[in-house]
Enzyme design. Structure first.
Site, mmCIF file in Angstrom:
data_model
loop_
_atom_site.group_PDB
_atom_site.id
_atom_site.type_symbol
_atom_site.label_atom_id
_atom_site.label_comp_id
_atom_site.label_asym_id
_atom_site.label_seq_id
_atom_site.Cartn_x
_atom_site.Cartn_y
_atom_site.Cartn_z
ATOM 1 N N ARG A 1 0.789 -1.506 -0.005
ATOM 2 C CA ARG A 1 0.200 -0.064 -0.030
ATOM 3 C C ARG A 1 0.967 1.470 0.150
ATOM 4 N NH1 ARG A 1 -2.733 -4.417 0.854
ATOM 5 N NH2 ARG A 1 -0.573 -4.798 2.881
ATOM 6 N N THR A 2 1.634 0.861 1.256
ATOM 7 C CA THR A 2 2.668 2.946 0.713
ATOM 8 C C THR A 2 3.174 2.726 -0.046
ATOM 9 O OG1 THR A 2 2.695 2.029 2.973
ATOM 10 C CG2 THR A 2 3.790 3.823 2.943
ATOM 11 N N LYS B 1 26.481 -2.788 -0.137
ATOM 12 C CA LYS B 1 27.739 -2.982 -0.307
ATOM 13 C C LYS B 1 28.256 -1.900 1.121
ATOM 14 C CE LYS B 1 27.176 -2.270 -5.608
ATOM 15 N NZ LYS B 1 27.086 -0.722 -6.036
ATOM 16 N N ARG C 1 11.317 4.025 3.536
ATOM 17 C CA ARG C 1 11.079 3.165 4.587
ATOM 18 C C ARG C 1 11.715 2.321 5.219
ATOM 19 N NH1 ARG C 1 5.727 -0.950 4.410
ATOM 20 N NH2 ARG C 1 5.056 0.748 5.702
ATOM 21 N N HIS D 1 4.458 5.569 11.474
ATOM 22 C CA HIS D 1 4.145 5.619 10.336
ATOM 23 C C HIS D 1 3.258 6.041 10.103
ATOM 24 C CE1 HIS D 1 3.241 4.078 6.381
ATOM 25 N NE2 HIS D 1 2.937 3.095 6.674
HETATM 26 N N1 CP Z 1 -0.466 -0.112 5.629
HETATM 27 C C1 CP Z 1 1.246 -0.337 5.120
HETATM 28 O O1 CP Z 1 1.988 -0.161 5.636
HETATM 29 O O2 CP Z 1 1.079 -1.405 4.386
HETATM 30 P P1 CP Z 1 1.946 -1.726 3.058
HETATM 31 O O3 CP Z 1 3.342 -2.657 4.603
HETATM 32 O O4 CP Z 1 1.313 -2.705 2.403
HETATM 33 O O5 CP Z 1 2.575 -0.361 2.872
#
Ligand code: CP
Length: 305
Positions: free
Chosen positions: A52-53, A82, A103, A131
């Site tokens: 999703r993100t 590396k 991320r 998040h």
């Molecule tokens: N909710 C969420 O962060 O989903 P993903 O890990 O698929 O990005």
């Protein structure tokens, strides 16, 4: 609103949230012809898996006419493999693009990145830290579905110690009046003491309860989360937490008619498929809202920059 980096939920005020939600509502009605971010480049740098993100940020950028340069599985497919440090990678990438969506598996990584970056960093999840774009879309969803945040009663369920989404959401909810949170989790994954101290300090009411059925009967929102197998150091600890709290039709029977079930997704088995057809199952609508919130964030960050 002036936004530079998006690192943690606490940086937003109620006023800036309202501004963001206004822009997101506008995005829902936007024609596909809009090219407001033409010539801008978003770099998505993901050291942990995501559906999703990453893809909603990339789709958001493309819907606004912008371009995307992307590295998934950056731990193996970027020069991190590396031995390059995150800081060096960010210094280099900030010369290539206009915004970095990051991320990372380490808590605090987005903050570290923001200290060396020439361009905005959006925290797309840092270990068990935060998040923030998820919590923004969560609040946006609750407003759309329930109509208010003040006075909300919400149950956060599942892996509350490893879940960065519930941490970011708790910080955001603490900005509203008369919110009551119920924390329902197995004993080895309870909500962190830093969050509980923050809530106490800000006079936010919360209760820890082992009884999901009892809590489900009195809340506006059940926010279910996955037990995050990948964060456990032993399979025994994971097994102690897995399967303890499951949303099924028995729970839906006691959930009030106007209440909803949310989940940041992915789900494994903590919400039974039988729940999906219930109109109170809001988790796929929630994921869809992520597109509009991320369009709004990118637009605020990058227009006129
Ligand atoms: N909710 C969420 O962060 O989903 P993903 O890990 O698929 O990005």
């Amino acid at each position: 609103m002036k936004l530079n980096h998006v690192i943690e939920s606490q940086q937003f005020t109620r006023e800036s949230l309202e501004e963001l939600f206004d822009v997101a509502r506008g995005m829902e009605k936007l024609s596909t012809q809009v090219k407001s971010l033409a010539n801008k480049i978003m770099i998505s740098l993901f050291y942990e898996p995501s559906t999703r993100t990453r893809l909603s940020f990339e789709a958001a950028m493309m819907r606004l006419g912008g371009n995307v340069a992307s590295t998934e599985n950056a731990q193996n497919f970027s020069s991190a493999a590396k031995g390059e440090t995150l800081e060096d990678t960010i210094r280099v990438l900030s010369g290539y693009g206009d915004v970095i969506v990051l991320r990372h598996f380490e808590t605090g990584a987005a903050h570290r990145a923001s200290e060396v970056s020439e361009i905005p960093i959006i925290n797309a999840g840092d270990g068990t830290g935060q998040h923030p774009s998820q919590s923004l879309l969560d609040i946006y969803t609750i407003k759309k579905e329930i109509g208010r945040i003040d006075g909300l009663k919400i149950a956060m369920v599942g892996d509350l110690s490893n879940g960065r989404t519930v941490r970011s959401l708790a910080y955001l909810l603490s900005k509203y009046d008369n919110v009551k949170m119920y924390f329902v989790s197995p004993p080895n994954v309870t909500m962190g003491s830093d969050i509980k101290e923050h809530l106490q300090k800000h006079g936010v009411s919360f209760e820890e309860s082992p009884d999901l059925k009892d809590v489900a009967g009195k809340v506006d929102v059940i926010y279910q989360t996955r037990i995050q197998r990948e964060r456990f150091t032993s399979i025994e600890e994971y097994e102690k937490a897995h399967g303890v709290y499951i949303i099924d039709n028995e729970i839906m029977d006691v959930l009030p008619e106007k209440s909803i079930v949310m989940h940041p997704l992915p789900r494994v088995d903590e919400i039974k498929y039988e729940v999906d057809k219930d109109p109170r199952a809001a988790y796929f609508r929630q994921a869809h809202n992520g597109l509009y919130i991320r369009m709004a964030l990118l637009s605020i960050l990058l227009e006129n920059r």
